[in-house]
Design an enzyme around this catalytic site. Structure first.
Site: not given
Length: 138
Positions: A12, A94, A105, A115, A118
Protein backbone atom coordinates in the site's frame (compact mmCIF):
# COMPACT_ATOMS: atom_id res chain seq x y z
CA UNK A 1 -4.09 -32.04 -5.70
CA UNK A 2 -1.27 -29.51 -5.71
CA UNK A 3 -0.92 -27.02 -2.89
CA UNK A 4 0.73 -24.46 -5.21
CA UNK A 5 -1.26 -21.24 -5.14
CA UNK A 6 -1.14 -17.71 -6.44
CA UNK A 7 -2.15 -14.69 -4.40
CA UNK A 8 -2.39 -10.99 -5.02
CA UNK A 9 -0.45 -8.72 -2.68
CA UNK A 10 -0.60 -4.94 -2.59
CA UNK A 11 2.15 -2.95 -0.95
CA UNK A 12 0.00 0.00 0.00
CA UNK A 13 1.01 3.66 -0.35
CA UNK A 14 2.39 3.79 3.21
CA UNK A 15 4.79 0.92 2.47
CA UNK A 16 5.99 2.66 -0.71
CA UNK A 17 6.32 6.06 0.98
CA UNK A 18 8.28 4.58 3.89
CA UNK A 19 10.60 2.72 1.47
CA UNK A 20 9.70 -0.73 2.83
CA UNK A 21 9.16 -2.40 -0.55
CA UNK A 22 12.50 -4.23 -0.65
CA UNK A 23 12.22 -5.40 2.96
CA UNK A 24 8.70 -6.74 2.48
CA UNK A 25 9.34 -8.42 -0.87
CA UNK A 26 12.56 -9.91 0.54
CA UNK A 27 10.60 -11.50 3.37
CA UNK A 28 8.18 -13.13 0.92
CA UNK A 29 11.03 -14.42 -1.23
CA UNK A 30 12.95 -15.71 1.80
CA UNK A 31 9.86 -17.77 2.65
CA UNK A 32 10.10 -19.47 -0.76
CA UNK A 33 7.46 -17.48 -2.61
CA UNK A 34 8.09 -16.40 -6.19
CA UNK A 35 7.11 -13.03 -7.67
CA UNK A 36 5.25 -13.83 -10.91
CA UNK A 37 4.15 -10.28 -11.76
CA UNK A 38 4.72 -6.85 -10.26
CA UNK A 39 3.72 -3.29 -11.12
CA UNK A 40 4.10 0.10 -9.45
CA UNK A 41 1.10 2.34 -10.06
CA UNK A 42 -1.22 4.93 -8.60
CA UNK A 43 -4.81 3.79 -8.82
CA UNK A 44 -8.01 5.75 -9.26
CA UNK A 45 -11.31 5.39 -7.43
CA UNK A 46 -12.72 3.11 -10.14
CA UNK A 47 -10.07 0.44 -9.54
CA UNK A 48 -10.28 0.93 -5.77
CA UNK A 49 -14.04 0.30 -5.85
CA UNK A 50 -13.61 -2.84 -7.94
CA UNK A 51 -10.86 -4.18 -5.73
CA UNK A 52 -12.64 -3.40 -2.45
CA UNK A 53 -16.18 -4.02 -3.80
CA UNK A 54 -17.31 -5.89 -0.67
CA UNK A 55 -16.37 -2.86 1.47
CA UNK A 56 -18.08 -0.12 -0.57
CA UNK A 57 -20.81 1.50 1.51
CA UNK A 58 -19.37 0.56 4.88
CA UNK A 59 -18.58 3.33 7.35
CA UNK A 60 -14.82 3.01 6.90
CA UNK A 61 -14.78 2.77 3.10
CA UNK A 62 -14.31 6.48 2.29
CA UNK A 63 -11.12 6.62 4.37
CA UNK A 64 -9.89 3.36 2.82
CA UNK A 65 -10.49 4.66 -0.70
CA UNK A 66 -8.80 7.98 0.07
CA UNK A 67 -5.77 6.15 1.47
CA UNK A 68 -5.39 3.51 -1.26
CA UNK A 69 -5.56 6.18 -3.98
CA UNK A 70 -3.26 8.64 -2.15
CA UNK A 71 -0.02 7.59 -3.82
CA UNK A 72 1.79 4.82 -5.62
CA UNK A 73 1.40 1.21 -4.57
CA UNK A 74 2.93 -2.05 -5.73
CA UNK A 75 0.62 -4.79 -6.98
CA UNK A 76 2.16 -8.22 -7.32
CA UNK A 77 1.30 -11.86 -7.77
CA UNK A 78 3.13 -14.27 -5.50
CA UNK A 79 3.19 -17.99 -6.13
CA UNK A 80 4.19 -20.88 -3.95
CA UNK A 81 3.12 -23.66 -1.64
CA UNK A 82 -0.01 -22.54 0.25
CA UNK A 83 0.81 -18.96 -0.81
CA UNK A 84 -2.48 -17.48 0.43
CA UNK A 85 -2.20 -18.68 4.03
CA UNK A 86 1.57 -18.18 4.14
CA UNK A 87 1.33 -14.54 3.03
CA UNK A 88 -1.55 -13.77 5.38
CA UNK A 89 0.37 -15.24 8.32
CA UNK A 90 3.47 -13.26 7.36
CA UNK A 91 1.43 -10.05 7.11
CA UNK A 92 -0.09 -10.36 10.57
CA UNK A 93 -3.48 -9.21 11.79
CA UNK A 94 -5.12 -6.21 10.11
CA UNK A 95 -4.75 -3.97 13.16
CA UNK A 96 -1.03 -3.28 13.46
CA UNK A 97 -1.35 -2.73 17.23
CA UNK A 98 -2.46 -6.36 17.57
CA UNK A 99 -0.03 -7.86 15.04
CA UNK A 100 2.65 -10.10 16.48
CA UNK A 101 6.35 -9.20 16.32
CA UNK A 102 7.96 -10.95 13.38
CA UNK A 103 5.02 -10.18 11.09
CA UNK A 104 5.17 -7.39 8.54
CA UNK A 105 2.48 -5.36 10.30
CA UNK A 106 3.85 -6.18 13.74
CA UNK A 107 7.34 -5.02 12.80
CA UNK A 108 6.53 -2.02 10.60
CA UNK A 109 2.86 -1.10 11.02
CA UNK A 110 1.85 2.13 12.69
CA UNK A 111 -1.95 2.16 12.62
CA UNK A 112 -4.98 0.09 11.68
CA UNK A 113 -5.95 2.02 8.56
CA UNK A 114 -2.41 2.35 7.19
CA UNK A 115 -1.35 -1.26 7.52
CA UNK A 116 1.20 -1.60 4.71
CA UNK A 117 -0.13 -4.63 2.82
CA UNK A 118 -3.20 -6.30 1.37
CA UNK A 119 -3.35 -9.98 0.51
CA UNK A 120 -6.08 -12.16 -0.97
CA UNK A 121 -8.00 -14.05 1.70
CA UNK A 122 -9.01 -17.16 -0.28
CA UNK A 123 -8.59 -18.83 -3.68
CA UNK A 124 -11.71 -17.17 -5.10
CA UNK A 125 -10.58 -13.71 -4.01
CA UNK A 126 -7.09 -14.36 -5.35
CA UNK A 127 -8.39 -15.24 -8.80
CA UNK A 128 -10.76 -12.25 -8.87
CA UNK A 129 -8.06 -9.84 -7.68
CA UNK A 130 -5.38 -11.22 -10.00
CA UNK A 131 -7.86 -10.84 -12.88
CA UNK A 132 -8.42 -7.19 -11.95
CA UNK A 133 -4.75 -6.23 -11.57
CA UNK A 134 -3.11 -8.65 -14.04
CA UNK A 135 -5.76 -9.79 -16.55
CA UNK A 136 -3.13 -11.41 -18.77
CA UNK A 137 -2.47 -14.00 -16.03
CA UNK A 138 -6.00 -15.45 -15.95
Amino acid sequence: MSDEERTLVLLKPDAVKRRLMGEIIGRYEAKGLTVRAMELSTIDTKIARKHYAEHVGRDYYAALEEFITSGPLVAMVLEGRRAISVVRAMNGTTDCAEALPGTIRGDFGTEKNHNLVHASDCLESAEREIGLWFPHLV
